[in-house]
Design a protein around this motif. Structure first.
Motif, PDB file in Angstrom:
ATOM      1  N   LEU A 180     -96.332 129.695 109.653  1.00  0.00           N
ATOM      2  CA  LEU A 180     -97.359 129.503 108.630  1.00  0.00           C
ATOM      3  C   LEU A 180     -96.856 128.886 107.336  1.00  0.00           C
ATOM      4  O   LEU A 180     -97.661 128.538 106.471  1.00  0.00           O
ATOM      5  CB  LEU A 180     -98.017 130.859 108.303  1.00  0.00           C
ATOM      6  N   GLY A 181     -95.543 128.759 107.180  1.00  0.00           N
ATOM      7  CA  GLY A 181     -94.977 128.336 105.901  1.00  0.00           C
ATOM      8  C   GLY A 181     -95.178 126.862 105.592  1.00  0.00           C
ATOM      9  O   GLY A 181     -95.281 126.028 106.501  1.00  0.00           O
ATOM     10  N   GLU A 182     -95.188 126.547 104.283  1.00  0.00           N
ATOM     11  CA  GLU A 182     -95.328 125.172 103.822  1.00  0.00           C
ATOM     12  C   GLU A 182     -94.202 124.767 102.869  1.00  0.00           C
ATOM     13  O   GLU A 182     -94.138 123.611 102.461  1.00  0.00           O
ATOM     14  CB  GLU A 182     -96.686 124.999 103.111  1.00  0.00           C
ATOM     15  N   ASP A 183     -93.348 125.708 102.494  1.00  0.00           N
ATOM     16  CA  ASP A 183     -92.286 125.461 101.520  1.00  0.00           C
ATOM     17  C   ASP A 183     -91.110 124.758 102.201  1.00  0.00           C
ATOM     18  O   ASP A 183     -90.381 125.365 102.989  1.00  0.00           O
ATOM     19  CB  ASP A 183     -91.834 126.793 100.907  1.00  0.00           C
ATOM     20  N   VAL A 184     -90.907 123.481 101.877  1.00  0.00           N
ATOM     21  CA  VAL A 184     -89.865 122.681 102.521  1.00  0.00           C
ATOM     22  C   VAL A 184     -88.476 123.239 102.229  1.00  0.00           C
ATOM     23  O   VAL A 184     -87.630 123.345 103.132  1.00  0.00           O
ATOM     24  CB  VAL A 184     -89.960 121.208 102.063  1.00  0.00           C
ATOM     25  N   SER A 185     -88.216 123.619 100.990  1.00  0.00           N
ATOM     26  CA  SER A 185     -86.889 124.128 100.637  1.00  0.00           C
ATOM     27  C   SER A 185     -86.572 125.417 101.381  1.00  0.00           C
ATOM     28  O   SER A 185     -85.419 125.660 101.769  1.00  0.00           O
ATOM     29  CB  SER A 185     -86.787 124.356  99.131  1.00  0.00           C
ATOM     30  N   GLU A 186     -87.587 126.235 101.609  1.00  0.00           N
ATOM     31  CA  GLU A 186     -87.368 127.488 102.344  1.00  0.00           C
ATOM     32  C   GLU A 186     -87.116 127.212 103.822  1.00  0.00           C
ATOM     33  O   GLU A 186     -86.269 127.858 104.453  1.00  0.00           O
ATOM     34  CB  GLU A 186     -88.559 128.419 102.166  1.00  0.00           C
ATOM     35  N   MET A 187     -87.822 126.241 104.377  1.00  0.00           N
ATOM     36  CA  MET A 187     -87.555 125.852 105.765  1.00  0.00           C
ATOM     37  C   MET A 187     -86.126 125.359 105.912  1.00  0.00           C
ATOM     38  O   MET A 187     -85.432 125.706 106.873  1.00  0.00           O
ATOM     39  CB  MET A 187     -88.531 124.758 106.200  1.00  0.00           C
ATOM     40  N   LYS A 201     -83.611 126.009 115.123  1.00  0.00           N
ATOM     41  CA  LYS A 201     -83.197 124.903 114.255  1.00  0.00           C
ATOM     42  C   LYS A 201     -84.008 123.658 114.585  1.00  0.00           C
ATOM     43  O   LYS A 201     -84.454 122.930 113.692  1.00  0.00           O
ATOM     44  CB  LYS A 201     -81.701 124.636 114.416  1.00  0.00           C
ATOM     45  N   ASN A 202     -84.219 123.429 115.873  1.00  0.00           N
ATOM     46  CA  ASN A 202     -85.012 122.273 116.302  1.00  0.00           C
ATOM     47  C   ASN A 202     -86.480 122.425 115.911  1.00  0.00           C
ATOM     48  O   ASN A 202     -87.136 121.448 115.527  1.00  0.00           O
ATOM     49  CB  ASN A 202     -84.895 122.081 117.813  1.00  0.00           C
ATOM     50  N   ARG A 203     -87.002 123.627 116.014  1.00  0.00           N
ATOM     51  CA  ARG A 203     -88.390 123.856 115.630  1.00  0.00           C
ATOM     52  C   ARG A 203     -88.597 123.591 114.136  1.00  0.00           C
ATOM     53  O   ARG A 203     -89.592 122.983 113.725  1.00  0.00           O
ATOM     54  CB  ARG A 203     -88.822 125.288 115.976  1.00  0.00           C
ATOM     55  N   PHE A 204     -87.654 124.056 113.321  1.00  0.00           N
ATOM     56  CA  PHE A 204     -87.741 123.797 111.889  1.00  0.00           C
ATOM     57  C   PHE A 204     -87.582 122.307 111.593  1.00  0.00           C
ATOM     58  O   PHE A 204     -88.243 121.769 110.699  1.00  0.00           O
ATOM     59  CB  PHE A 204     -86.705 124.616 111.123  1.00  0.00           C
ATOM     60  N   GLU A 205     -86.703 121.647 112.348  1.00  0.00           N
ATOM     61  CA  GLU A 205     -86.504 120.219 112.148  1.00  0.00           C
ATOM     62  C   GLU A 205     -87.805 119.452 112.423  1.00  0.00           C
ATOM     63  O   GLU A 205     -88.181 118.543 111.647  1.00  0.00           O
ATOM     64  CB  GLU A 205     -85.393 119.707 113.063  1.00  0.00           C
ATOM     65  N   LYS A 206     -88.494 119.791 113.475  1.00  0.00           N
ATOM     66  CA  LYS A 206     -89.761 119.130 113.796  1.00  0.00           C
ATOM     67  C   LYS A 206     -90.808 119.385 112.710  1.00  0.00           C
ATOM     68  O   LYS A 206     -91.573 118.484 112.334  1.00  0.00           O
ATOM     69  CB  LYS A 206     -90.277 119.619 115.148  1.00  0.00           C
ATOM     70  N   LYS A 207     -90.814 120.594 112.187  1.00  0.00           N
ATOM     71  CA  LYS A 207     -91.778 120.920 111.140  1.00  0.00           C
ATOM     72  C   LYS A 207     -91.437 120.166 109.856  1.00  0.00           C
ATOM     73  O   LYS A 207     -92.336 119.664 109.164  1.00  0.00           O
ATOM     74  CB  LYS A 207     -91.794 122.425 110.900  1.00  0.00           C
ATOM     75  N   LEU A 208     -90.144 120.044 109.561  1.00  0.00           N
ATOM     76  CA  LEU A 208     -89.728 119.307 108.363  1.00  0.00           C
ATOM     77  C   LEU A 208     -90.039 117.824 108.476  1.00  0.00           C
ATOM     78  O   LEU A 208     -90.410 117.174 107.486  1.00  0.00           O
ATOM     79  CB  LEU A 208     -88.232 119.530 108.127  1.00  0.00           C
ATOM     80  N   LEU A 209     -89.886 117.260 109.665  1.00  0.00           N
ATOM     81  CA  LEU A 209     -90.196 115.847 109.855  1.00  0.00           C
ATOM     82  C   LEU A 209     -91.660 115.548 109.588  1.00  0.00           C
ATOM     83  O   LEU A 209     -92.007 114.476 109.073  1.00  0.00           O
ATOM     84  CB  LEU A 209     -89.819 115.428 111.281  1.00  0.00           C
ATOM     85  N   LYS A 210     -92.523 116.499 109.921  1.00  0.00           N
ATOM     86  CA  LYS A 210     -93.940 116.318 109.659  1.00  0.00           C
ATOM     87  C   LYS A 210     -94.246 116.332 108.163  1.00  0.00           C
ATOM     88  O   LYS A 210     -95.268 115.793 107.723  1.00  0.00           O
ATOM     89  CB  LYS A 210     -94.759 117.399 110.371  1.00  0.00           C
ATOM     90  N   LYS A 211     -93.348 116.979 107.403  1.00  0.00           N
ATOM     91  CA  LYS A 211     -93.547 117.078 105.954  1.00  0.00           C
ATOM     92  C   LYS A 211     -93.001 115.867 105.216  1.00  0.00           C
ATOM     93  O   LYS A 211     -93.332 115.649 104.052  1.00  0.00           O
ATOM     94  CB  LYS A 211     -92.852 118.341 105.422  1.00  0.00           C
ATOM     95  N   SER A 212     -92.128 115.119 105.889  1.00  0.00           N
ATOM     96  CA  SER A 212     -91.476 113.993 105.211  1.00  0.00           C
ATOM     97  C   SER A 212     -92.342 112.733 105.194  1.00  0.00           C
ATOM     98  O   SER A 212     -93.347 112.650 105.869  1.00  0.00           O
ATOM     99  CB  SER A 212     -90.154 113.691 105.899  1.00  0.00           C
TER     100      SER A 212
END
Length: 212
Positions: A180-187, A201-212
């Motif tokens: 549910l998180g949206e905070d990039v720095s926390e991810m 780590k891969n799941r967070f990476e995919k979520k971060l890519l969507k934010k970039s």
């Protein structure tokens, strides 16, 4: 920290009233004593090796305290252990256990590696249409550990915290951030924890890519 149930199980076909069927290891049977290897407990396995199992998910924990809430919501007693966990444990809630914490359980030593990503098998096994959604909403998913030292575990084994991870990111916080998180720095902070599983780590990476 105590063990309420130690359980293992081989994959078997699980069917529903809607003629759905799946081969799964979610149904486990309590056992008094078993060897814990790097790949997991002896006599235990998963049905879907693509999405389950592996050395980072060798041991599945679930907090005993959640059962009362789920049974109230479900309106009946749940099969025990209801969520495919190997260890049903007391006073080890997701909010109290951190990614990277190291525990001795009997002769074995286990490091917490990730929260659990629940799947629809939980609904099928418990005959509930809402449990999967509620798992995600609450973050009460349970969690996994990797084995650092093999050994015998019994249903009476003591659980001792040997080392608290210096980042002190609780399993619950990691789950909530991933789902549910949206905070990039926390991810990014959670993703950088060395003991976090490669899958997460891969799941967070995919979520971060969507934010970039």
């Amino acid at each position: 920290m105590t063990i309420q149930s130690l359980a293992v199980g081989r994959p078997q076909v699980l069917s529903s009233k809607q003629d759905q069927s799946i081969t799964t290891g979610i149904k486990k049977t309590p056992i008094k004593e078993v060897e814990l290897e790097y790949a997991g407990f002896q006599h235990d396995d998963v049905g879907n090796k693509k999405n389950h199992g592996g050395v980072d998910r060798a041991v599945c924990f679930y907090p005993y305290e959640h059962y009362a809430m789920w049974e109230r919501e479900h309106g009946q007693r749940l099969p025990f252990p209801a969520f495919g966990e190997n260890l049903t444990v007391s006073t080890m809630l997701e909010a109290d256990v951190c990614i990277g914490d190291v525990y001795q359980i009997g002769e074995a030593i286990v490091e917490i590696s990730q929260g659990r990503v629940p799947c629809a098998t939980i609904n099928l096994y418990t005959s509930s249409s809402q449990l999967l959604t509620r798992f995600v909403e609450t973050g009460y998913t349970g969690y996994f550990g990797r084995v650092l030292q093999r050994g015998t575990v019994t249903d009476q084994s003591l659980i001792t915290l040997l080392q608290r991870d210096r980042t002190e990111v609780s399993v619950l916080h990691a789950i909530q951030t991933l789902f549910l998180g949206e905070d990039v720095s926390e991810m990014e902070r959670i993703q950088s924890i060395p003991s976090l599983s490669e899958e997460w780590k891969n799941r967070f990476e995919k979520k971060l890519l969507k934010k970039s």
